[in-house]
Write a protein that holds these residues in place. Structure first.
Motif, PDB file in Angstrom:
ATOM      1  N   UNK A  76       0.661  -1.253   0.030  1.00 58.67           N
ATOM      2  CA  UNK A  76      -0.014  -0.108  -0.002  1.00 58.67           C
ATOM      3  C   UNK A  76       0.939   1.226  -0.036  1.00 58.67           C
ATOM      4  N   UNK A  77       0.640   2.306  -0.952  1.00 52.02           N
ATOM      5  CA  UNK A  77       1.424   3.259  -1.074  1.00 52.02           C
ATOM      6  C   UNK A  77       0.963   4.445   0.041  1.00 52.02           C
ATOM      7  N   UNK A  78       1.708   5.514   0.225  1.00 51.09           N
ATOM      8  CA  UNK A  78       1.388   6.282   1.199  1.00 51.09           C
ATOM      9  C   UNK A  78       0.180   7.126   0.574  1.00 51.09           C
ATOM     10  N   UNK A  79       0.135   7.313  -0.673  1.00 48.78           N
ATOM     11  CA  UNK A  79      -1.359   8.057  -1.157  1.00 48.78           C
ATOM     12  C   UNK A  79      -2.356   7.094  -1.001  1.00 48.78           C
ATOM     13  N   UNK A  80      -2.411   5.827  -0.929  1.00 51.38           N
ATOM     14  CA  UNK A  80      -3.585   4.882  -0.820  1.00 51.38           C
ATOM     15  C   UNK A  80      -3.734   4.949   0.582  1.00 51.38           C
ATOM     16  N   UNK A  81      -2.924   5.091   1.499  1.00 53.09           N
ATOM     17  CA  UNK A  81      -3.179   5.236   3.110  1.00 53.09           C
ATOM     18  C   UNK A  81      -4.045   6.673   3.062  1.00 53.09           C
ATOM     19  N   UNK A  82      -3.441   7.656   2.521  1.00 49.47           N
ATOM     20  CA  UNK A  82      -3.974   8.909   2.803  1.00 49.47           C
ATOM     21  C   UNK A  82      -5.444   9.057   2.186  1.00 49.47           C
ATOM     22  N   UNK A  83      -5.483   8.643   1.103  1.00 46.82           N
ATOM     23  CA  UNK A  83      -6.898   8.263   0.473  1.00 46.82           C
ATOM     24  C   UNK A  83      -7.984   7.616   1.523  1.00 46.82           C
ATOM     25  N   UNK A  84      -7.598   6.329   2.090  1.00 45.12           N
ATOM     26  CA  UNK A  84      -8.344   5.795   3.020  1.00 45.12           C
ATOM     27  C   UNK A  84      -8.429   6.740   4.344  1.00 45.12           C
ATOM     28  N   UNK A  85      -7.562   7.153   4.756  1.00 46.42           N
ATOM     29  CA  UNK A  85      -7.460   7.842   6.064  1.00 46.42           C
ATOM     30  C   UNK A  85      -8.216   8.904   5.857  1.00 46.42           C
ATOM     31  N   UNK A  86      -8.261   9.655   4.641  1.00 49.62           N
ATOM     32  CA  UNK A  86      -9.093  11.039   4.550  1.00 49.62           C
ATOM     33  C   UNK A  86     -10.684  10.311   4.463  1.00 49.62           C
ATOM     34  N   UNK A  87     -11.005   9.477   3.949  1.00 52.07           N
ATOM     35  CA  UNK A  87     -12.547   8.935   4.180  1.00 52.07           C
ATOM     36  C   UNK A  87     -12.855   8.884   5.333  1.00 52.07           C
ATOM     37  N   UNK A  88     -12.015   8.163   6.348  1.00 57.94           N
ATOM     38  CA  UNK A  88     -12.296   7.840   7.923  1.00 57.94           C
ATOM     39  C   UNK A  88     -12.293   9.521   8.545  1.00 57.94           C
ATOM     40  N   UNK A  89     -11.517  10.295   8.438  1.00 53.93           N
ATOM     41  CA  UNK A  89     -11.641  11.634   9.141  1.00 53.93           C
ATOM     42  C   UNK A  89     -12.838  12.193   8.559  1.00 53.93           C
ATOM     43  N   UNK A  90     -13.379  12.243   7.147  1.00 52.52           N
ATOM     44  CA  UNK A  90     -14.500  12.810   6.927  1.00 52.52           C
ATOM     45  C   UNK A  90     -15.859  12.313   7.777  1.00 52.52           C
ATOM     46  N   UNK A  91     -15.683  10.935   7.666  1.00 47.30           N
ATOM     47  CA  UNK A  91     -16.773  10.066   8.443  1.00 47.30           C
ATOM     48  C   UNK A  91     -16.954  10.479   9.924  1.00 47.30           C
ATOM     49  N   UNK A  92     -15.616  10.558  10.662  1.00 45.94           N
ATOM     50  CA  UNK A  92     -15.706  10.740  12.034  1.00 45.94           C
ATOM     51  C   UNK A  92     -16.051  12.165  12.432  1.00 45.94           C
TER      52      UNK A  92
END
Lengths: 611, 84
Positions: free
Chosen positions: B1-17
């Motif tokens: 998993x690239x850093x960009x992938x991680x950021x994409x997923x993490x952004x979704x989590x932040x937006x949800x939370x």
């Protein structure tokens, strides 16, 4: 209400709660027939993260919940100080949620047996004082959360021999709480039991305790909320009161109408039969604690009753069932009928059926009926039904009972308003596809098996052999259809078989046409269908295929034959309903005729595909 | 998993939370940048992240996290460790 069958995780719960509070910031939505609950939570550690789950959990059980949180560890003062926020809030229910470490203050591992006993006495008495204080101040319900068993053992299997062990003390305290709760007429929220069932690690993470003094893991909060929701709903008489059971493959393995009394799987000597026994025992145990049992089955009543009356292994007997409905109508209508006969609200019912088609139509038509998504393995039926907590019980005062009765009366009126099952739109939503072929060698074994075991939806109950089916496959002048039905629940497999021969040519089964059949007539000597797909328009779709095939074979008329047996009464009217004209009967054999010239397909909800 | 992938997923989590679809993560972002980022939502954030990536943080690791950049690097190391 549509959420009834979905498990929400913590984040989804938080989001749902946020939406709800945005939509209804001040007042609950209209039309909730229950009394909103104002809940004050008095805790000894962090419980903020429980609140969304509590509100959502309550709403899933039909209760609109407001929440008010006291300051950590200040509950004793808050209860007594009229200026405290909790007094302004005027709660109708108080929840005491104490963590294990808080409970164990003032005692440690060096305590001997006497000291441990004295501590237990004092601790239970102290809790009871708070319960009474809460009740006096607010005239409200009191709920005490049991204590999570978070401590490791020091002694091992026989921890009880170390009186001052934290694990041993908590275990004894939780036991004492049960007796004390009953003595004082308060309710427990038994998260200690639930954590034992789920595994402590799903409920408690020491890291979260150290980080933020959260004893209940965020992932466990939806279950916590659900448990509280059940209790609150039970207070208002909203627990389910009646378990409605399907029969074939729900109470026993197999189909009674086809497999017969000796063919169904129930009881000793077979692991599947044992699993059904256990589910029956669970249902019987529920009935002994006051849950009404009903049966809703697509069957001839006589067949459906037979195991209850004659099968020695059946745990459930006919008189365990308060309302027994077995016929061929749609189950939503039958469940309305059951509610009416028992004079209880539809929202008191839980419906258990192994068939996803039946579950879906009941959910769709009667969303107030609880329909658990049961797994395919009957060994898991009881666990799934129990885990949903439909039948939560509480001790009720006489006053509560009256209130409950009032609710029931209103609810019953509401729920009986809509009484027509919208079958056509349901059928359209199923996206049914019927894939048909003529008999072929791939289907050969299955065709022989179905023809020889189907007893109920079988017009002639004419049996066959592998050789005969091979003959039909090879004969281009015979009519043969095997039909498979696929819908959005999956593939139902081969569900209908039809075969016919031209009269007068000495073809297979043509003699069934009798003297009225002549040249150019196709005699339908075999027409059968699986009862699982009854009421879905399969018969009409099949007829359309038969007409097309008849025309292809350049036949003039179709001759339908009905030969009565003790089990196939349900098909007596099939040809009449499909528009055939009656011919003169010969003994008990009925014959029906349809002119192919001018016979056109009728619309159904089934898309027909040649396979 | 690239850093960009991680950021994409993490952004979704932040937006949800935090219920805010306009959140764009930067490496130097901290709790001060998002008003709703308090101790309670922090736990939700951590638990949701653990679930999404199938990893588990140690108490000390969470203590040492100062900004989003730390968070992303830590997830990266954990995911890699899991795959190895």
């Amino acid at each position: 209400m549509a959420l009834a069958n979905e498990r929400l995780d913590h984040l989804k719960t938080v989001k749902l709660d946020r939406r709800l509070r945005k939509l209804f910031p001040d007042e609950p939505p209209k039309g909730i027939p229950t009394v909103p609950v104002r809940l004050a939570i008095l805790s000894s550690s962090t419980v903020d993260h429980l609140l969304p789950s509590l509100r959502v959990g309550a709403l899933r059980h039909g209760i609109w919940l407001g929440t008010q949180l006291g300051d950590y560890g200040q509950y004793a003062q808050e209860l007594q100080d009229p200026a405290a926020a909790i007094h302004q809030y005027r709660p109708t229910c108080v929840l005491f949620a104490f963590d294990a470490r808080h409970m164990l203050r003032g005692i440690d591992v060096t305590a001997g047996a006497d000291e441990a006993e004295a501590w237990l006495e004092a601790t239970v008495a102290d809790l009871a004082r708070h319960w009474q204080l809460g009740r006096q101040q607010f005239d409200c319900k009191v709920i005490q959360q049991t204590i999570l068993p978070v401590f490791p053992t020091l002694f091992g299997n026989n921890e009880q021999r170390l009186p001052g062990s934290a694990a041993a003390l908590l275990s004894r305290l939780n036991q004492r709480l049960r007796a004390s709760a009953d003595a004082h007429g308060i309710e427990l929220l038994a998260i200690d039991e639930q954590a034992t069932q789920d595994g402590l690690q799903t409920w408690y993470d020491p890291a979260l305790w150290h980080r933020g003094k959260q004893e209940v893991h965020p992932n466990a909060t939806p279950v916590y909320g659900d448990m509280l929701g059940r209790l609150l709903a039970a207070y208002q008489g909203r627990s389910r009161k009646c378990l409605v059971l399907d029969l074939d493959n729900t109470l026993w393995g197999g189909v009674i109408g086809d497999d017969g009394l000796t063919g169904i799987l129930i009881g000793n000597g077979n692991s599947v039969g044992e699993a059904f026994i256990e589910f029956q025992s669970y249902a019987r145990a529920l009935s002994r604690r006051g849950i009404i049992l009903a049966v809703c089955s697509k069957n001839d009543e006589k067949n459906a009753l037979e195991p209850f009356e004659k099968h020695p292994e059946m745990v459930l007997k006919r008189n365990d069932i308060a309302c027994f409905v077995a016929n061929w109508s749609d189950k939503a209508s039958n469940i309305r009928e059951i509610a009416q006969r028992l004079n209880i609200g539809l929202d008191s019912l839980v419906f258990v059926d192994d068939n996803p088609f039946e579950r879906e139509i009941v959910r769709r038509e009667l969303p107030m009926v609880a329909v658990p998504e049961i797994p395919e393995d009957p060994a898991l039926y009881s666990r799934v039904v129990a885990a949903a907590g439909y039948f939560e019980g509480v001790h009720l005062t006489a006053e509560d009972r009256e209130r409950t009765a009032q609710y029931q009366a209103t609810l019953q009126r509401n729920s009986l308003a809509a009484t027509v099952t919208d079958l056509p739109s349901y059928l359209r939503s199923l996206e049914m596809r019927m894939v048909w072929t003529r008999f072929d060698t791939i289907g050969l074994q299955r065709i022989v098996q179905l023809v020889n075991k189907t007893n109920q939806f079988n017009l002639t109950t004419r049996r066959t052999t592998t050789e005969e089916v091979e003959h039909i496959i090879a004969d281009p002048r015979s009519l043969s259809l095997q039909m498979r039905l696929i819908d959005r629940f999956g593939d139902n497999g081969i569900i209908s078989i039809i075969a016919g021969s031209l009269a007068g040519g000495g073809g297979i089964g043509a003699d069934l046409g009798g003297p009225q059949a002549g040249p150019g007539d196709i005699v339908l000597h075999t027409w059968l269908m699986s009862c699982r797909v009854l009421g879905r328009g399969v018969e009409q779709a099949a007829l359309d295929l038969v007409i097309a095939e008849g025309k292809r074979l350049q036949a003039r008329r179709l001759i339908g034959v009905y030969k009565p047996t003790p089990k196939n009464d349900m098909t007596r009217r099939l040809y009449a309903e499909l528009g055939f004209a009656a011919l003169e009967p010969e003994g008990d054999i009925e014959r029906w005729v349809l002119q192919l010239d001018g016979a056109e397909p009728k619309p159904t909800s089934i898309q027909i595909i040649e396979g | 998993m690239t850093e960009a992938d991680i950021k994409t997923k993490l952004t979704a989590i932040f937006r949800d939370v935090f219920d805010d679809d306009s959140i764009v993560l930067r490496d130097d972002m901290t709790a001060d940048d998002i008003p709703e980022w308090d101790s309670m939502s922090h736990v939700t954030l951590v638990v949701a992240t653990e679930q999404t990536f199938g990893i588990k943080f140690r108490t000390a690791e969470i203590e040492e996290m100062h900004d989003v950049g730390d968070f992303v690097r830590l997830i990266g190391a954990k995911v890699e460790g899991k795959a190895a």
